[in-house]
Design a protein around this motif. Structure first.
Motif, PDB file in Angstrom:
ATOM      1  N   THR A 285       0.713  -1.205   0.059  1.00 33.76           N
ATOM      2  CA  THR A 285      -0.104   0.048   0.008  1.00 33.76           C
ATOM      3  C   THR A 285       0.957   1.134   0.118  1.00 33.76           C
ATOM      4  N   THR A 286       0.661   1.915  -1.011  1.00 32.29           N
ATOM      5  CA  THR A 286       1.386   3.346  -1.030  1.00 32.29           C
ATOM      6  C   THR A 286       0.554   4.588  -1.617  1.00 32.29           C
ATOM      7  N   VAL A 287      -0.703   4.171  -1.388  1.00 29.78           N
ATOM      8  CA  VAL A 287      -1.828   5.110  -1.780  1.00 29.78           C
ATOM      9  C   VAL A 287      -1.717   6.607  -0.944  1.00 29.78           C
ATOM     10  N   HIS A 288      -1.325   6.212   0.509  1.00 27.41           N
ATOM     11  CA  HIS A 288      -0.798   7.329   1.445  1.00 27.41           C
ATOM     12  C   HIS A 288      -0.017   8.542   0.868  1.00 27.41           C
ATOM     13  N   GLN A 289       0.999   8.128   0.222  1.00 27.71           N
ATOM     14  CA  GLN A 289       2.180   8.742  -0.238  1.00 27.71           C
ATOM     15  C   GLN A 289       2.101   9.288  -1.667  1.00 27.71           C
ATOM     16  N   HIS A 290       1.541   8.535  -2.438  1.00 31.00           N
ATOM     17  CA  HIS A 290       1.356   8.739  -3.922  1.00 31.00           C
ATOM     18  C   HIS A 290       0.034   9.295  -4.504  1.00 31.00           C
ATOM     19  N   GLY A 291      -1.082   8.826  -3.551  1.00 27.75           N
ATOM     20  CA  GLY A 291      -2.365   9.141  -4.331  1.00 27.75           C
ATOM     21  C   GLY A 291      -2.702   8.082  -5.325  1.00 27.75           C
ATOM     22  N   ASN A 292      -3.479   8.286  -6.086  1.00 25.59           N
ATOM     23  CA  ASN A 292      -3.837   7.493  -7.373  1.00 25.59           C
ATOM     24  C   ASN A 292      -3.073   7.998  -8.629  1.00 25.59           C
ATOM     25  N   THR A 293      -2.112   7.494  -8.906  1.00 34.49           N
ATOM     26  CA  THR A 293      -1.200   7.994 -10.160  1.00 34.49           C
ATOM     27  C   THR A 293      -1.473   7.111 -11.466  1.00 34.49           C
ATOM     28  N   SER A 294      -2.903   6.487 -11.553  1.00 39.36           N
ATOM     29  CA  SER A 294      -3.108   5.929 -12.579  1.00 39.36           C
ATOM     30  C   SER A 294      -2.396   4.804 -13.140  1.00 39.36           C
ATOM     31  N   ALA A 295      -1.964   4.624 -14.521  1.00 37.16           N
ATOM     32  CA  ALA A 295      -1.282   3.750 -14.995  1.00 37.16           C
ATOM     33  C   ALA A 295       0.151   3.515 -14.271  1.00 37.16           C
ATOM     34  N   ALA A 296       0.731   4.511 -13.559  1.00 40.24           N
ATOM     35  CA  ALA A 296       2.075   4.666 -12.895  1.00 40.24           C
ATOM     36  C   ALA A 296       1.841   3.874 -11.603  1.00 40.24           C
ATOM     37  N   SER A 297       0.550   3.647 -11.112  1.00 40.36           N
ATOM     38  CA  SER A 297       0.647   3.524  -9.670  1.00 40.36           C
ATOM     39  C   SER A 297       1.121   1.904  -9.237  1.00 40.36           C
ATOM     40  N   VAL A 298       0.779   1.101 -10.103  1.00 43.92           N
ATOM     41  CA  VAL A 298       1.094  -0.493  -9.832  1.00 43.92           C
ATOM     42  C   VAL A 298       2.648  -0.430  -9.676  1.00 43.92           C
ATOM     43  N   PRO A 299       3.513   0.138 -11.053  1.00 47.01           N
ATOM     44  CA  PRO A 299       4.970  -0.131 -10.868  1.00 47.01           C
ATOM     45  C   PRO A 299       5.547   0.778  -9.986  1.00 47.01           C
ATOM     46  N   LEU A 300       4.958   1.901  -9.324  1.00 47.46           N
ATOM     47  CA  LEU A 300       5.304   2.725  -8.353  1.00 47.46           C
ATOM     48  C   LEU A 300       5.257   1.946  -7.018  1.00 47.46           C
ATOM     49  N   ALA A 301       4.113   1.219  -6.865  1.00 45.47           N
ATOM     50  CA  ALA A 301       4.048   0.472  -5.709  1.00 45.47           C
ATOM     51  C   ALA A 301       5.070  -0.706  -5.486  1.00 45.47           C
ATOM     52  N   PHE A 302       5.186  -1.238  -6.556  1.00 39.73           N
ATOM     53  CA  PHE A 302       6.066  -2.516  -6.602  1.00 39.73           C
ATOM     54  C   PHE A 302       7.553  -1.926  -6.619  1.00 39.73           C
ATOM     55  N   GLU A 303       7.899  -0.985  -7.003  1.00 44.92           N
ATOM     56  CA  GLU A 303       9.200  -0.580  -6.776  1.00 44.92           C
ATOM     57  C   GLU A 303       9.537  -0.029  -5.317  1.00 44.92           C
ATOM     58  N   VAL A 304       8.378   0.453  -4.667  1.00 47.12           N
ATOM     59  CA  VAL A 304       8.604   0.955  -3.216  1.00 47.12           C
ATOM     60  C   VAL A 304       8.821  -0.347  -2.409  1.00 47.12           C
ATOM     61  N   ALA A 305       8.166  -1.428  -2.739  1.00 47.07           N
ATOM     62  CA  ALA A 305       8.330  -2.649  -1.954  1.00 47.07           C
ATOM     63  C   ALA A 305       9.616  -3.451  -2.307  1.00 47.07           C
ATOM     64  N   ARG A 306       9.943  -3.273  -3.363  1.00 45.79           N
ATOM     65  CA  ARG A 306      11.359  -3.907  -3.905  1.00 45.79           C
ATOM     66  C   ARG A 306      12.533  -3.156  -3.289  1.00 45.79           C
ATOM     67  N   GLN A 307      12.379  -1.930  -3.277  1.00 47.63           N
ATOM     68  CA  GLN A 307      13.342  -1.049  -2.772  1.00 47.63           C
ATOM     69  C   GLN A 307      13.573  -1.378  -1.105  1.00 47.63           C
ATOM     70  N   ASP A 308      12.480  -1.361  -0.600  1.00 46.00           N
ATOM     71  CA  ASP A 308      12.606  -1.752   0.949  1.00 46.00           C
ATOM     72  C   ASP A 308      12.845  -2.997   1.450  1.00 46.00           C
ATOM     73  N   GLY A 309      13.012  -3.835   0.382  1.00 45.19           N
ATOM     74  CA  GLY A 309      13.360  -5.356   0.758  1.00 45.19           C
ATOM     75  C   GLY A 309      12.334  -6.234   0.910  1.00 45.19           C
ATOM     76  N   ARG A 310      10.988  -5.954   0.782  1.00 48.42           N
ATOM     77  CA  ARG A 310       9.950  -6.803   1.004  1.00 48.42           C
ATOM     78  C   ARG A 310       9.927  -7.777  -0.118  1.00 48.42           C
ATOM     79  N   ILE A 311       9.737  -7.056  -1.397  1.00 48.31           N
ATOM     80  CA  ILE A 311       9.770  -8.034  -2.877  1.00 48.31           C
ATOM     81  C   ILE A 311      11.057  -8.435  -3.196  1.00 48.31           C
ATOM     82  N   CYS A 312      11.229  -9.889  -3.221  1.00 43.12           N
ATOM     83  CA  CYS A 312      12.643 -10.194  -3.528  1.00 43.12           C
ATOM     84  C   CYS A 312      12.596 -11.655  -4.536  1.00 43.12           C
ATOM     85  N   ASP A 313      13.808 -11.701  -5.012  1.00 43.42           N
ATOM     86  CA  ASP A 313      13.621 -12.838  -5.990  1.00 43.42           C
ATOM     87  C   ASP A 313      12.924 -13.890  -5.513  1.00 43.42           C
ATOM     88  N   GLY A 314      12.146 -14.624  -6.713  1.00 45.14           N
ATOM     89  CA  GLY A 314      11.615 -15.721  -6.047  1.00 45.14           C
ATOM     90  C   GLY A 314      10.171 -15.593  -5.661  1.00 45.14           C
TER      91      GLY A 314
END
Length: 335
Positions: A285-314
């Motif tokens: 969930t990143t809606v609190h910091q980005h709002g609705n960024t339409s087509a950008a919202s899914v890759p933005l949220a994905f990148e936040v979770a990858r950068q903070d270490g939640r989403i990992c290989d596998g």
């Protein structure tokens, strides 16, 4: 009897699309709910209670959909350790292109110095990135391209009526990108894009739309939305697409490691998670910091979770979105 696209049995493809890297870009200017209180009849408490949004990034005068998309793509290429020269497919999902034509994807191509490649835009509003992922996956799996940039980029602030507190508080600007590569199916193992489920229902167009366009009035127009009606459709539509996507991939919803939804509204995110039986800790969930960024919202949220270490290989990651049209859909990928 005609089969649905979900029922068609396709021969195995010789190639599989695999995730190579990702990146994101948001404008530097952050507009908080408190600042919006000085612009319209609203309050931080009212916005957060109804949407979960606390702030959003707004593009400056020199920032465009193409410039945000190009920077997100540049970061994705760096993360993937892929040279721009290796890209032979660029798909940009956007409802706010820089120009009527050429495609924003072509402008991004020029910015990045990518030589001749396939480059085009996909317009499915908030579902655009999921749609673009599906198109890129099909082209990579069939051998039409080897390495793809899939970008979601928007400057929705340019199509908002800033006197309408029911819509202006919801949206923000930004971009996210993924690099996908074609790997021989026999070598990919469990990695790669596993399935998609895409939907559209044009009968609902008047519930979420922009009241202008080149062929209708010759003007840009402003975003219009019937929020309650959109909410009523959203949870059911999204849940059905998720179920269909998982069924096509032969996995259970409980197998998903991370759920990366379109960041439209916290209540929609919570409603879908409850209906699908997804644990809260699996929902990005990143809606609190980005709002609705339409087509950008899914890759933005994905990148936040990858950068903070939640989403990992596998990890098994489910992407989903719903937007004007209506369009909606889900994609499942094993990193």
């Amino acid at each position: 009897m005609t089969q649905s696209t979900d029922q068609l049995i396709m021969p195995p493809m010789p190639w599989r699309s695999v995730f190579l890297g990702s990146g994101a870009m948001t404008p530097s200017r952050i507009v908080t709910n408190v600042e919006l209180e000085t612009m319209m009849d609203t309050s931080d408490a009212w916005i957060q209670e109804r949407t979960g949004i606390a702030q959003r990034a707004i593009a400056g005068p020199l920032e465009t959909t193409a410039s945000l998309g190009a920077e997100a793509a540049r970061r994705a290429l760096a993360n993937a350790s892929v040279s721009p020269d290796a890209i032979d497919l660029i798909i940009c999902a956007t409802a706010t292109p820089d120009r009527t034509f050429p495609a924003t994807a072509a402008l991004i191509q020029a910015d990045l110095g990518i030589p001749v490649a396939i480059a085009f835009d996909v317009q499915a509003v908030c579902s655009g990135f999921v749609y673009a992922m599906s198109v890129a996956d099909a082209m990579l799996a069939s051998g039409q391209a080897k390495t793809a940039l899939v970008i979601g980029a928007e400057t929705f602030s340019r199509i908002l009526d800033w006197s309408d507190r029911t819509t202006a508080v919801l949206f923000g600007d930004g971009a996210g990108a993924m690099v996908l590569g074609a790997v021989a199916s026999a070598q990919a193992g469990s990695r790669g894009v596993l399935a998609h489920a895409l939907r559209a229902d044009g009968r609902q167009a008047d519930l979420l739309y922009v009241d202008g366009g080149p062929s209708q009035g010759g003007r840009i127009g402003k975003l219009k939305m019937q929020g309650q009606a959109v909410f009523r459709h959203a949870v059911g539509n999204i849940s059905e697409a998720i179920s269909a996507c998982c069924e096509k991939a032969g996995v259970k919803v409980s197998d998903i490691d991370w759920f990366v939804p379109h960041q439209a509204n916290r209540r929609i995110l919570d409603g879908v998670a409850r209906r699908m039986g997804l644990d809260d800790h699996k929902v990005v969930t990143t809606v609190h910091q980005h709002g609705n960024t339409s087509a950008a919202s899914v890759p933005l949220a994905f990148e936040v979770a990858r950068q903070d270490g939640r989403i990992c290989d596998g990890d098994l990651v489910l992407l989903e979105a719903m937007g004007g049209g209506f369009t909606w859909g889900a994609s499942l990928i094993r990193l």
